[in-house]
Write a protein that holds these residues in place. Structure first.
Motif, mmCIF file in Angstrom:
data_model
loop_
_atom_site.group_PDB
_atom_site.id
_atom_site.type_symbol
_atom_site.label_atom_id
_atom_site.label_comp_id
_atom_site.label_asym_id
_atom_site.label_seq_id
_atom_site.Cartn_x
_atom_site.Cartn_y
_atom_site.Cartn_z
ATOM 1 N N LEU A 3 0.800 -1.160 0.161
ATOM 2 C CA LEU A 3 0.222 0.107 -0.119
ATOM 3 C C LEU A 3 0.860 1.337 0.124
ATOM 4 N N ALA A 4 1.692 1.034 0.968
ATOM 5 C CA ALA A 4 2.811 2.532 0.812
ATOM 6 C C ALA A 4 3.363 2.885 -0.537
ATOM 7 N N ASN A 5 3.917 1.579 -1.119
ATOM 8 C CA ASN A 5 4.669 1.856 -2.408
ATOM 9 C C ASN A 5 3.311 2.165 -3.431
ATOM 10 N N SER A 6 2.294 1.681 -3.546
ATOM 11 C CA SER A 6 1.285 1.964 -4.530
ATOM 12 C C SER A 6 0.717 3.398 -4.239
ATOM 13 N N LEU A 7 0.795 3.564 -3.012
ATOM 14 C CA LEU A 7 -0.062 4.936 -3.018
ATOM 15 C C LEU A 7 0.831 6.310 -3.465
ATOM 16 N N VAL A 8 2.120 5.981 -3.749
ATOM 17 C CA VAL A 8 3.084 7.070 -4.259
ATOM 18 C C VAL A 8 2.564 7.555 -5.573
ATOM 19 N N GLY A 9 2.383 8.778 -5.820
ATOM 20 C CA GLY A 9 1.807 9.417 -6.909
ATOM 21 C C GLY A 9 0.120 9.110 -7.049
ATOM 22 N N GLU A 10 -0.284 8.742 -6.095
ATOM 23 C CA GLU A 10 -1.915 8.513 -6.001
ATOM 24 C C GLU A 10 -2.319 9.292 -5.022
ATOM 25 N N VAL A 11 -1.780 9.782 -4.019
ATOM 26 C CA VAL A 11 -1.991 10.512 -2.918
ATOM 27 C C VAL A 11 -0.906 11.728 -2.711
ATOM 28 N N GLU A 12 -1.088 12.662 -2.096
ATOM 29 C CA GLU A 12 -0.350 13.769 -1.795
ATOM 30 C C GLU A 12 1.227 13.490 -1.200
ATOM 31 N N ALA A 13 0.892 12.536 -0.278
ATOM 32 C CA ALA A 13 2.297 11.878 0.556
ATOM 33 C C ALA A 13 1.749 10.291 1.263
ATOM 34 N N SER A 14 2.881 9.531 0.896
ATOM 35 C CA SER A 14 2.562 8.154 1.277
ATOM 36 C C SER A 14 3.817 7.807 2.299
ATOM 37 N N CYS A 15 3.425 7.393 3.472
ATOM 38 C CA CYS A 15 4.344 7.114 4.362
ATOM 39 C C CYS A 15 4.176 5.891 5.026
ATOM 40 N N LEU A 16 5.172 5.417 5.825
ATOM 41 C CA LEU A 16 4.937 4.165 6.607
ATOM 42 C C LEU A 16 5.711 4.030 7.986
ATOM 43 N N CYS A 17 5.182 3.771 9.153
ATOM 44 C CA CYS A 17 5.880 3.644 10.264
ATOM 45 C C CYS A 17 6.067 2.332 10.788
ATOM 46 N N CYS A 18 6.971 1.878 11.148
ATOM 47 C CA CYS A 18 7.648 0.580 11.578
ATOM 48 C C CYS A 18 7.540 0.581 13.249
ATOM 49 N N THR A 19 6.782 -0.060 14.046
ATOM 50 C CA THR A 19 6.828 0.600 15.403
ATOM 51 C C THR A 19 7.799 -0.260 16.246
ATOM 52 N N ARG A 20 7.798 -1.570 16.053
ATOM 53 C CA ARG A 20 8.765 -2.534 16.849
ATOM 54 C C ARG A 20 9.846 -3.283 16.447
ATOM 55 N N GLU A 21 10.004 -3.616 15.209
ATOM 56 C CA GLU A 21 10.928 -4.327 14.820
ATOM 57 C C GLU A 21 11.119 -4.324 13.094
ATOM 58 N N GLU A 22 12.495 -3.749 12.744
ATOM 59 C CA GLU A 22 12.458 -3.574 11.146
ATOM 60 C C GLU A 22 13.084 -5.021 10.766
ATOM 61 N N GLY A 23 12.761 -5.235 9.327
ATOM 62 C CA GLY A 23 13.025 -6.633 8.907
ATOM 63 C C GLY A 23 13.336 -6.404 7.443
ATOM 64 N N MET A 24 13.157 -7.631 6.657
ATOM 65 C CA MET A 24 13.664 -7.813 5.462
ATOM 66 C C MET A 24 12.887 -6.985 4.403
ATOM 67 N N LEU A 25 11.627 -6.550 4.833
ATOM 68 C CA LEU A 25 10.699 -5.948 3.813
ATOM 69 C C LEU A 25 10.914 -4.310 3.688
#
Length: 414
Positions: free
Chosen positions: A82-104
């Motif tokens: 969703l975060a990637n797909s919304l780029v260009g479709e909305v004014e700003a697309s962001c993502l917050c990872c709260t607890r643990e980063e990973g491969m994605l």
């Protein structure tokens, strides 16, 4: 703007205030196969190949996805998609990872604003104020919380921020909703402006049990990988009929049933390839112990990108005892694989008659379905093509993203 270790990355878009706006040939002795009847779906909005991308007012949205981790998994994958797909479709697309980063994390597009909180516990105030400051600075007006991260979305609203809050319910045990721990969820659901459910069971449950203004069932979707190759090669002999199962080593995925089914296939030139994260639990250790004692069974661990490995396989398999809407079925289908799966969650609605569905927990039925495809190359090729067409039509970005944008826009107007 960025801070150390790229824990904070703002999107390239300007702030709102600054803008005007192959089946392998085998023998000719097929086992008898019974087709599943054509399922009836309950999707309230059809998806078509001609759906327009742009929804009125969606260009003026500034959207933040919140997810607990970026380890490979269904809800995590959907948040990144969703975060990637919304780029260009909305004014700003962001993502917050709260607890643990990973491969994605490596799959997030450069244009996606990114924040990592490194949250230590559920009431980590330092992390919460960091999140709140990000939402204010980036002028986020819609927060899309995945899974258990809904709690922090509620805290943002309680703290006085004027945001719309969407909760995305990916709950995988949709056959056992009566056992779901919902004490706080029910009480705080009045802060949800909308709920997105991945299947109709979850939608009906949310409408009955929770207090959100809008509840919508929307399909998960996948984005085909641009990288068709893989540095990893499936093990075993080149002549093997290779079965791949992409699932983290959790009880819900029922690998023990799969291994029991595979034991019934001994003597055939078949190998089994397991891809999924090992959480280090007693359950996962039991699975890996059994794998170590079996021939022609290979474990690869968790991988961020599996499309290259799927291209090397002959059959995709899902042996879960319960599911919501499993993204792995979409990945199998998009890769052109025939599929054997247990009939749980939304699997029938996703696949129709294009796969072989068996009851959960039935190792004999699972083994017989695998043999059905193993011995009948014509059927597996035909079903693989039918599934691929079905996935592209109803579970692609082009088909589903406009429905998310419409849902967002409707919430903003309320």
């Amino acid at each position: 703007m960025a801070t150390n270790n790229s824990q904070l990355k703002t999107p390239n878009q300007q702030p709102a205030s600054a803008k005007a706006s192959a089946g392998r040939p085998t023998t000719d002795n097929p086992q008898p196969i019974t087709h599943n009847p054509q399922p009836t779906t309950h999707n309230s909005e059809p998806t078509t190949d001609n759906t327009k991308h742009q929804t009125p007012n969606s260009k003026h949205l500034r959207v933040l996805q919140i997810v607990d981790t970026l380890n490979p998994g269904g809800s995590e994958r959907m948040a990144v998609n969703l975060a990637n797909s919304l780029v260009g479709e909305v004014e700003a697309s962001c993502l917050c990872c709260t607890r643990e980063e990973g491969m994605l994390k490596e799959e997030l597009h450069e244009e996606v604003g990114y924040l990592f909180l490194n949250k230590k516990h559920s009431l980590d105030l330092q992390a919460f104020w960091k999140l709140r400051a990000f939402v204010k600075r980036e002028q986020i007006d819609l927060v899309h919380a995945h899974g258990t991260s809904w709690f922090w979305g509620v805290l943002l609203k309680i703290s006085g921020l004027k945001i719309k809050l969407v909760w995305h319910d990916h709950y995988g045990e949709s056959e056992q909703l009566d056992r779901r721990d919902t004490k706080f969820l029910k009480a705080l659901s009045r802060y949800f402006d909308g709920i997105i459910s991945v299947n109709n069971d979850l939608k009906f449950w949310a409408e009955k049990e929770l207090k959100a203004r809008m509840v919508k069932q929307l399909n998960n979707f996948i984005i085909p990988s641009e990288n068709k190759g893989s540095k990893i090669k499936l093990k075993g002999k080149s002549t093997d009929f290779k079965i791949v199962c992409v699932a983290n080593l959790r009880p819900q995925k029922d690998h023990l049933n799969l291994l029991a089914a595979f034991e019934k296939l001994q003597g055939e030139e078949i190998s089994l390839h397991l891809i999924g994260a090992n959480p280090g639990t007693t359950w996962s250790k039991k699975i890996l112990g059994k794998v170590a004692d079996m021939k022609n069974v290979f474990y690869y661990g968790g991988l961020p990108e599996v499309s290259g490995l799927l291209q090397q396989a002959d059959l995709g398999l899902l042996s879960s005892r319960s599911e919501g809407l499993p993204l792995v079925l979409l990945e199998y289908g998009m890769a052109g694989l025939p599929v054997v799966a247990t009939e749980v969650g939304q699997c029938r609605e996703v696949t129709g008659d294009a796969v072989l569905l068996v009851p959960p927990g039935d190792a004999l039925a699972l083994a017989e379905a695998i043999k059905g495809y193993y011995y009948d190359s014509e059927k597996r090729n035909m079903d693989a093509l039918a599934l691929q067409k079905r996935i592209k039509k109803a579970y692609s970005r082009e088909a589903v993203l406009p429905l998310f944008l419409k849902f967002y826009a409707n919430l903003k107007r309320k």
